[in-house]
Design a protein around this motif. Structure first.
Motif, PDB file in Angstrom:
ATOM      1  N   TRP A   1      -0.677   0.385  -7.808  1.00 14.24           N
ATOM      2  CA  TRP A   1      -0.625  -0.943  -7.196  1.00 14.24           C
ATOM      3  C   TRP A   1      -0.979  -2.034  -8.200  1.00 14.24           C
ATOM      4  O   TRP A   1      -2.041  -1.996  -8.811  1.00 14.24           O
ATOM      5  CB  TRP A   1      -1.595  -1.021  -6.029  1.00 14.24           C
ATOM      6  N   PRO A   2      -0.119  -3.030  -8.383  1.00 15.06           N
ATOM      7  CA  PRO A   2      -0.466  -4.154  -9.269  1.00 15.06           C
ATOM      8  C   PRO A   2      -1.482  -5.066  -8.605  1.00 15.06           C
ATOM      9  O   PRO A   2      -1.533  -5.203  -7.387  1.00 15.06           O
ATOM     10  CB  PRO A   2       0.869  -4.871  -9.458  1.00 15.06           C
ATOM     11  N   ARG A   3      -2.305  -5.693  -9.422  1.00 13.99           N
ATOM     12  CA  ARG A   3      -3.241  -6.688  -8.906  1.00 13.99           C
ATOM     13  C   ARG A   3      -2.479  -7.960  -8.536  1.00 13.99           C
ATOM     14  O   ARG A   3      -1.516  -8.324  -9.205  1.00 13.99           O
ATOM     15  CB  ARG A   3      -4.282  -7.038  -9.962  1.00 13.99           C
ATOM     16  N   PRO A   4      -2.886  -8.648  -7.478  1.00 13.01           N
ATOM     17  CA  PRO A   4      -2.249  -9.919  -7.120  1.00 13.01           C
ATOM     18  C   PRO A   4      -2.713 -11.035  -8.041  1.00 13.01           C
ATOM     19  O   PRO A   4      -3.625 -11.795  -7.721  1.00 13.01           O
ATOM     20  CB  PRO A   4      -2.697 -10.142  -5.672  1.00 13.01           C
ATOM     21  N   LEU A   5      -2.090 -11.155  -9.192  1.00  6.14           N
ATOM     22  CA  LEU A   5      -2.557 -12.080 -10.223  1.00  6.14           C
ATOM     23  C   LEU A   5      -2.413 -13.538  -9.819  1.00  6.14           C
ATOM     24  O   LEU A   5      -3.047 -14.413 -10.403  1.00  6.14           O
ATOM     25  CB  LEU A   5      -1.802 -11.808 -11.525  1.00  6.14           C
ATOM     26  N   GLY A   6      -1.592 -13.827  -8.826  1.00  5.60           N
ATOM     27  CA  GLY A   6      -1.489 -15.195  -8.346  1.00  5.60           C
ATOM     28  C   GLY A   6      -2.782 -15.700  -7.750  1.00  5.60           C
ATOM     29  O   GLY A   6      -3.031 -16.903  -7.693  1.00  5.60           O
TER      30      GLY A   6
ATOM     31  N   GLY B   1      -4.781 -12.216   1.649  1.00  5.38           N
ATOM     32  CA  GLY B   1      -3.879 -11.513   0.750  1.00  5.38           C
ATOM     33  C   GLY B   1      -4.408 -11.324  -0.655  1.00  5.38           C
ATOM     34  O   GLY B   1      -3.645 -11.027  -1.570  1.00  5.38           O
ATOM     35  N   TYR B   2      -5.730 -11.470  -0.834  1.00  2.00           N
ATOM     36  CA  TYR B   2      -6.306 -11.309  -2.166  1.00  2.00           C
ATOM     37  C   TYR B   2      -6.606  -9.838  -2.445  1.00  2.00           C
ATOM     38  O   TYR B   2      -7.726  -9.464  -2.723  1.00  2.00           O
ATOM     39  CB  TYR B   2      -7.615 -12.082  -2.292  1.00  2.00           C
ATOM     40  N   LEU B   3      -5.610  -8.961  -2.352  1.00  2.00           N
ATOM     41  CA  LEU B   3      -5.837  -7.538  -2.577  1.00  2.00           C
ATOM     42  C   LEU B   3      -4.542  -6.879  -2.997  1.00  2.00           C
ATOM     43  O   LEU B   3      -3.456  -7.422  -2.814  1.00  2.00           O
ATOM     44  CB  LEU B   3      -6.393  -6.866  -1.323  1.00  2.00           C
ATOM     45  N   GLY B   4      -4.664  -5.681  -3.566  1.00  3.66           N
ATOM     46  CA  GLY B   4      -3.500  -4.935  -4.001  1.00  3.66           C
ATOM     47  C   GLY B   4      -2.894  -4.141  -2.864  1.00  3.66           C
ATOM     48  O   GLY B   4      -3.483  -3.980  -1.803  1.00  3.66           O
ATOM     49  N   GLY B   5      -1.692  -3.619  -3.110  1.00  2.09           N
ATOM     50  CA  GLY B   5      -0.999  -2.827  -2.109  1.00  2.09           C
ATOM     51  C   GLY B   5       0.484  -3.137  -2.134  1.00  2.09           C
ATOM     52  O   GLY B   5       0.978  -3.854  -3.015  1.00  2.09           O
ATOM     53  N   SER B   6       1.218  -2.584  -1.192  1.00  3.91           N
ATOM     54  CA  SER B   6       2.623  -2.957  -1.058  1.00  3.91           C
ATOM     55  C   SER B   6       2.700  -4.464  -0.850  1.00  3.91           C
ATOM     56  O   SER B   6       1.952  -5.024  -0.048  1.00  3.91           O
ATOM     57  CB  SER B   6       3.240  -2.223   0.136  1.00  3.91           C
ATOM     58  N   PHE B   7       3.602  -5.133  -1.561  1.00  2.00           N
ATOM     59  CA  PHE B   7       3.478  -6.590  -1.656  1.00  2.00           C
ATOM     60  C   PHE B   7       3.718  -7.311  -0.335  1.00  2.00           C
ATOM     61  O   PHE B   7       3.219  -8.412  -0.127  1.00  2.00           O
ATOM     62  CB  PHE B   7       4.387  -7.147  -2.749  1.00  2.00           C
ATOM     63  N   GLY B   8       4.439  -6.705   0.598  1.00  2.00           N
ATOM     64  CA  GLY B   8       4.705  -7.398   1.844  1.00  2.00           C
ATOM     65  C   GLY B   8       3.634  -7.253   2.898  1.00  2.00           C
ATOM     66  O   GLY B   8       3.697  -7.898   3.947  1.00  2.00           O
ATOM     67  N   GLU B   9       2.631  -6.412   2.638  1.00  2.00           N
ATOM     68  CA  GLU B   9       1.620  -6.137   3.654  1.00  2.00           C
ATOM     69  C   GLU B   9       0.274  -6.769   3.347  1.00  2.00           C
ATOM     70  O   GLU B   9      -0.674  -6.595   4.107  1.00  2.00           O
ATOM     71  CB  GLU B   9       1.439  -4.619   3.802  1.00  2.00           C
TER      72      GLU B   9
END
Length: 329
Positions: free
Chosen positions: A142-147, A191-199
Motif C-alpha cells: 500500500w502506498p502512503r497517501p502523500l497528498g 482519508g489520511y491512511l493507506g489502503g486501496s485508494f477508493g476506500e
C-alpha cells in the motif's frame, strides 16, 4: 409492420433506466475519487483510467466477437465496473495487473453468464479477489497517501501498514497497546491512511451514499444493516477479546463503507425485498468481522459480499415480494 408487445396490467411508468442508475452511482463516486486524486496523485488517475478503458474494451470485444451480440457499453455498466475495480486496488499497482483484473471482472464475472443482469456475483469484486489471490504481494503493497503528508507526521516511507494490518496484529498478539499505532479517528474518516485508494475516505463515501439515497438509486436496507451488524459484532468482540479494536475503527477503515454503499447494493447480485436485503446485510457484516478477527486476511469485505451474493437466490426464493394487489393474511 412494427410489432408491439403488450403486457398485462399494472403498467408502471418510471424515468429509471440502467444508464441513469449507473450514472448516478458514478456521480456518487466523485467525492471519493477526488480525495483519492489528492492523496495518491497520478497513480490513482492512471489506475482508474486503465481499469475503465480495459473493462469497456473487453466487454465490447466479448459481446461483438464471442457472444455475437450487440455491445451494450452505452449503458455505462462497464465504466462503473472499471471504476469500482480500480477503487479496490492500490494506486501503485502495475498496469498489466490492472488489465488482467479487468479481463477477469468483465470476462469471467459478467459476460460468461450472458452480460448485465445475469451475473450472480459482483464483477468488480470477482476481479479484485482474483488479483488478491493471484498477486498477493502487489495487491497488499500500500502506498502512503502523500497528498496528506503535511497533516501526517508519521508519513516517512513510500509504503506502510494499513490500520487493518495493525488491528490484525494486535488481535494475534492479544496486546491492546499495539492499537496505539492506529491513526486518529479523524485521519481515518478523512482519508489520511493507506489502503486501496477508493476506500480511504469514509466521509467522501458517505457523501456519495447520501446522494444515492436522495436519488433513490439505492435504499437504506443493505448499507444500514451491514454497518449496524459490524458495529454490534465488533463491539462484542472489543469487550471480550484482548487486542480487539473498538467498533468505530472497524467502520472507518478498510472497505466497509465502499462495500456497504457501492458494492453490496448492486441490483443484480442483491436480494429483491427489504427483509431479504436486511438479512443479506447482516450476513455480510458477520462474515466481515469473522474474517478480520480470525481469518488469514486483514480485510474480508470482498469475500463477504461474494459469499452473500451466492446466498441471494435463496433469499429471493424464500423471501418473496408481495404480489400486486395481494391482501395481507
Amino acid at each position: 409492420m412494427t410489432k408491439l408487445i403488450v403486457s398485462p396490467a399494472p403498467h408502471v411508468h418510471s424515468k429509471d433506466s440502467v444508464r441513469r442508475n449507473m450514472l448516478n452511482v458514478i456521480i456518487a463516486l466523485v467525492p471519493a475519487f477526488g480525495v483519492s486524486l489528492f492523496a495518491f496523485g497520478w497513480g490513482a488517475l492512471i489506475v482508474s483510467a486503465t481499469s475503465v478503458v480495459a473493462c469497456v474494451l473487453f466487454e465490447w470485444l466479448i459481446a461483438k466477437f464471442i457472444l455475437k451480440q450487440q455491445p451494450t457499453i452505452g449503458d455505462c455498466s462497464a465504466i462503473l465496473t472499471g471504476l469500482l475495480l480500480a477503487f479496490n486496488l492500490p494506486s501503485n499497482l502495475p498496469l498489466w495487473i490492472v488489465v488482467i483484473g479487468a479481463l477477469v471482472a468483465v470476462g469471467v464475472g459478467k459476460m460468461t453468464f450472458g452480460g448485465l443482469g445475469q451475473n450472480p456475483f459482483n464483477p468488480a469484486l470477482v476481479g479484485r479477489v482474483f488479483l488478491l489471490i493471484s498477486f498477493p504481494v502487489q495487491m497488499t503493497t500500500w502506498p502512503r497517501p502523500l497528498g496528506f503528508a503535511s497533516a501526517m507526521p508519521f508519513v516517512d516511507a513510500e509504503t506502510g501498514a494499513t490500520p487493518l494490518a495493525i488491528m490484525k496484529n494486535a488481535i494475534k498478539a492479544g496486546d491492546s497497546s499495539m492499537l496505539d499505532e492506529l491513526p486518529s479517528l479523524w485521519h481515518m474518516a478523512a482519508g489520511y491512511l493507506g489502503g486501496s485508494f477508493g476506500e480511504i475516505s469514509a466521509i467522501a463515501l458517505l457523501i456519495g451514499g447520501v446522494y444515492l439515497l436522495c436519488t433513490k438509486t439505492i435504499t437504506w436496507h443493505i448499507p444500514v444493516s451491514i454497518l449496524f451488524t459490524v458495529a454490534v459484532f465488533s463491539g462484542i468482540l472489543y469487550l471480550t477479546i484482548p487486542g480487539a479494536a473498538a467498533p468505530q475503527y472497524h467502520l472507518l477503515t478498510g472497505g466497509i463503507m465502499l462495500g456497504a454503499i457501492f458494492m453490496a447494493t448492486d441490483y443484480v447480485t442483491s436480494p429483491m425485498t427489504g427483509w431479504g436485503q436486511i438479512i443479506y446485510g447482516i450476513g455480510i457484516g458477520i462474515i466481515v468481522v469473522i474474517i478480520r478477527t480470525w481469518g488469514a486476511y486483514p480485510e474480508g469485505m470482498s469475500f463477504a459480499i461474494l459469499i452473500m451474493n451466492a446466498v441471494t437466490p435463496l433469499l429471493n426464493m424464500y423471501i418473496r415480494p408481495k404480489r400486486f394487489g395481494e391482501k395481507k393474511k
